[in-house]
Design an enzyme around this catalytic site. Structure first.
Site, mmCIF file in Angstrom:
data_model
loop_
_atom_site.group_PDB
_atom_site.id
_atom_site.type_symbol
_atom_site.label_atom_id
_atom_site.label_comp_id
_atom_site.label_asym_id
_atom_site.label_seq_id
_atom_site.Cartn_x
_atom_site.Cartn_y
_atom_site.Cartn_z
ATOM 1 C CB ALA A 166 68.000 13.107 15.922
ATOM 2 C CG ASN A 172 63.542 20.335 15.409
ATOM 3 O OD1 ASN A 172 62.919 21.108 15.852
ATOM 4 N ND2 ASN A 172 63.961 20.086 13.551
ATOM 5 C CG HIS A 227 72.919 14.957 16.962
ATOM 6 N ND1 HIS A 227 73.290 16.199 16.499
ATOM 7 C CD2 HIS A 227 72.137 14.298 16.121
ATOM 8 C CE1 HIS A 227 72.723 16.098 15.363
ATOM 9 N NE2 HIS A 227 71.358 15.229 15.453
HETATM 10 N N1 LIG Z 1 61.896 17.276 16.721
HETATM 11 C C1 LIG Z 1 62.571 16.580 16.113
HETATM 12 O O1 LIG Z 1 63.999 15.679 16.461
HETATM 13 C C2 LIG Z 1 62.569 16.347 14.562
HETATM 14 C C3 LIG Z 1 62.915 16.112 13.755
HETATM 15 C C4 LIG Z 1 63.280 16.180 12.252
HETATM 16 C C5 LIG Z 1 61.948 16.440 12.171
HETATM 17 N N2 LIG Z 1 61.433 17.480 12.739
HETATM 18 C C6 LIG Z 1 61.160 18.640 12.798
HETATM 19 O O2 LIG Z 1 59.325 18.356 11.943
HETATM 20 C C7 LIG Z 1 58.639 18.805 11.171
HETATM 21 C C8 LIG Z 1 58.450 17.790 10.487
HETATM 22 O O3 LIG Z 1 59.022 17.037 9.884
HETATM 23 P P1 LIG Z 1 59.065 16.648 8.365
HETATM 24 O O4 LIG Z 1 60.352 15.250 8.273
HETATM 25 O O5 LIG Z 1 57.848 14.980 8.172
HETATM 26 O O6 LIG Z 1 58.969 17.218 7.467
HETATM 27 P P2 LIG Z 1 58.393 16.782 5.982
HETATM 28 O O7 LIG Z 1 59.206 18.688 5.181
HETATM 29 O O8 LIG Z 1 58.615 16.098 5.430
HETATM 30 O O9 LIG Z 1 57.007 17.323 5.926
HETATM 31 C C9 LIG Z 1 56.027 18.731 6.550
HETATM 32 C C10 LIG Z 1 55.051 18.842 6.005
HETATM 33 O O10 LIG Z 1 53.909 20.174 6.791
HETATM 34 C C11 LIG Z 1 53.467 20.917 5.808
HETATM 35 N N3 LIG Z 1 53.038 22.152 5.715
HETATM 36 C C12 LIG Z 1 54.957 23.403 6.089
HETATM 37 N N4 LIG Z 1 53.373 24.100 6.924
HETATM 38 C C13 LIG Z 1 52.966 23.762 7.100
HETATM 39 C C14 LIG Z 1 51.483 24.603 7.799
HETATM 40 N N5 LIG Z 1 51.922 25.998 7.766
HETATM 41 N N6 LIG Z 1 50.736 23.799 7.799
HETATM 42 C C15 LIG Z 1 50.300 22.137 7.893
HETATM 43 N N7 LIG Z 1 51.018 22.285 6.995
HETATM 44 C C16 LIG Z 1 52.079 22.245 6.590
HETATM 45 C C17 LIG Z 1 55.002 20.893 4.470
HETATM 46 O O11 LIG Z 1 53.786 20.433 3.392
HETATM 47 C C18 LIG Z 1 55.311 19.092 4.570
HETATM 48 O O12 LIG Z 1 54.306 18.011 3.681
HETATM 49 C C19 LIG Z 1 59.765 19.999 10.503
HETATM 50 O O13 LIG Z 1 59.385 20.924 11.655
HETATM 51 C C20 LIG Z 1 61.310 19.447 11.106
HETATM 52 O O14 LIG Z 1 62.122 20.434 11.702
HETATM 53 C C21 LIG Z 1 62.110 17.386 14.536
#
Ligand SMILES: NC(=O)c1ccc[n+]([C@@H]2O[C@H](COP(=O)([O-])OP(=O)(O)OC[C@H]3O[C@@H](n4cnc5c(N)ncnc54)[C@H](O)[C@@H]3O)[C@@H](O)[C@H]2O)c1
Length: 273
Positions: A126, A194, A224
């Site tokens: 982001a 993140n 940000h």
């Molecule tokens: N890099 C970035 O800029 C950025 C931005 C936003 C989110 N993220 C991160 O990316 C990840 C995914 O984000 P999202 O918005 O898709 O989240 P989300 O909550 O919509 O989806 C996460 C999915 O992962 C599953 N999950 C959780 N733990 C698990 C495990 N141990 N094994 C398998 N599946 C598992 C959950 O059941 C859920 O379906 C999060 O950790 C979030 O913090 C990163």
């Protein structure tokens, strides 16, 4: 062109968008071998949406790692390091979305990937300006400051806020909630984890990257700002993020950034740093 075989771990907002992009936009360059989610139902629903059948949903992370060339982690910061380690140790490439889970582990990622001839991909997420931070870091960076501004209600339930006795609903003007090192920011503000982690990894690390977190009533976008001072350039970027409709904790741009990284991996021409 031989298709890259990709496995998805985590079928939420990011995993689902990437899965759809692989099937619709990158059908010539890539092929899905499986979708894994702790909640198998989510993987099955996603598989049905794509192919009409639940067949792509698998019930083990091990199978995803065995069958993929590229493992995409979009699950949780609690498991991202373990997933990256397992994938890299098996000689597989990995894209990491839950960057907070690998914050401070750049050396270990480099060593594992180097030893196993595999690669690690971390999208900018982001945040704009990561390209310039990387370029400046190829020379010298004197200062990096990230200022994040969010609606006070975005900080609901954050332990640091509760422990400090801050009443979020009483905040009527811009209020600095935290000012310090990225290392502490990612510890105290998991929602900000993140952006601070990506910026630290791209530049001068968690202990030299400074982070300010502001609660501002009336704002609806997570904003940000990155300021960098270096002999090569002074850099200032501001990103006003719209939240993703499927997950209001995730910025839309972060999801698109993952799709853009996939394009970077799959296409022969790479644009930008
Ligand atoms: N890099 C970035 O800029 C950025 C931005 C936003 C989110 N993220 C991160 O990316 C990840 C995914 O984000 P999202 O918005 O898709 O989240 P989300 O909550 O919509 O989806 C996460 C999915 O992962 C599953 N999950 C959780 N733990 C698990 C495990 N141990 N094994 C398998 N599946 C598992 C959950 O059941 C859920 O379906 C999060 O950790 C979030 O913090 C990163």
């Amino acid at each position: 062109m031989r298709k890259k075989i990709i496995g998805i771990v985590g079928c939420g907002a990011i995993g689902s968008s990437l899965t759809k992009a692989i099937v619709k936009d990158f059908a010539k360059e890539a092929k899905l071998c499986g979708l894994y989610d702790l909640d198998k139902h989510k993987a099955e629903i996603l598989s049905r949406k794509l192919s009409g059948k639940p067949g792509l949903a698998v019930d083990s992370l091990g199978r995803i790692i065995r069958e993929s060339e590229l493992v995409i982690e979009a699950a949780s910061a609690n498991v991202s390091w373990n997933i990256a380690r397992a994938a890299l140790s098996s000689g597989k490439d990995v894209m990491i979305m839950s960057v907070g889970g690998v914050s401070g582990r750049l050396k270990q990622l480099r060593a594992l990937a180097g030893k196993n001839n595999s690669r690690v991909y971390i999208p900018s997420g982001a945040l704009s300006g990561i390209d310039a931070v990387k370029a400046a870091h190829a020379g010298r960076i004197d200062k990096v400051i990230l200022t994040t501004t969010k609606n006070p209600l975005s900080f609901k339930g954050v332990k640091y806020i509760v422990d400090k006795g801050i009443k979020l609903d009483k905040i009527k003007k811009e209020t600095v909630l935290f000012s310090g090192k990225a290392r502490d920011a990612v510890k105290y503000f998991p929602q900000n984890i993140n952006v601070a982690a990506v910026l630290s990894l791209a530049g001068v690390g968690e202990s030299k990257t400074l982070v300010k977190i502001i609660a501002s009533p009336g704002v609806s976008r997570n904003t940000h700002e990155v300021r960098v001072v270096s002999p090569a350039a002074n850099i200032f970027t501001r990103t006003e993020n719209v939240l993703h409709p499927d997950n209001p904790k995730t910025s839309f741009l972060a999801v698109l950034s993952a799709v853009a990284m996939l394009k970077h991996i799959l296409e022969p021409v790479v644009i930008g740093t």
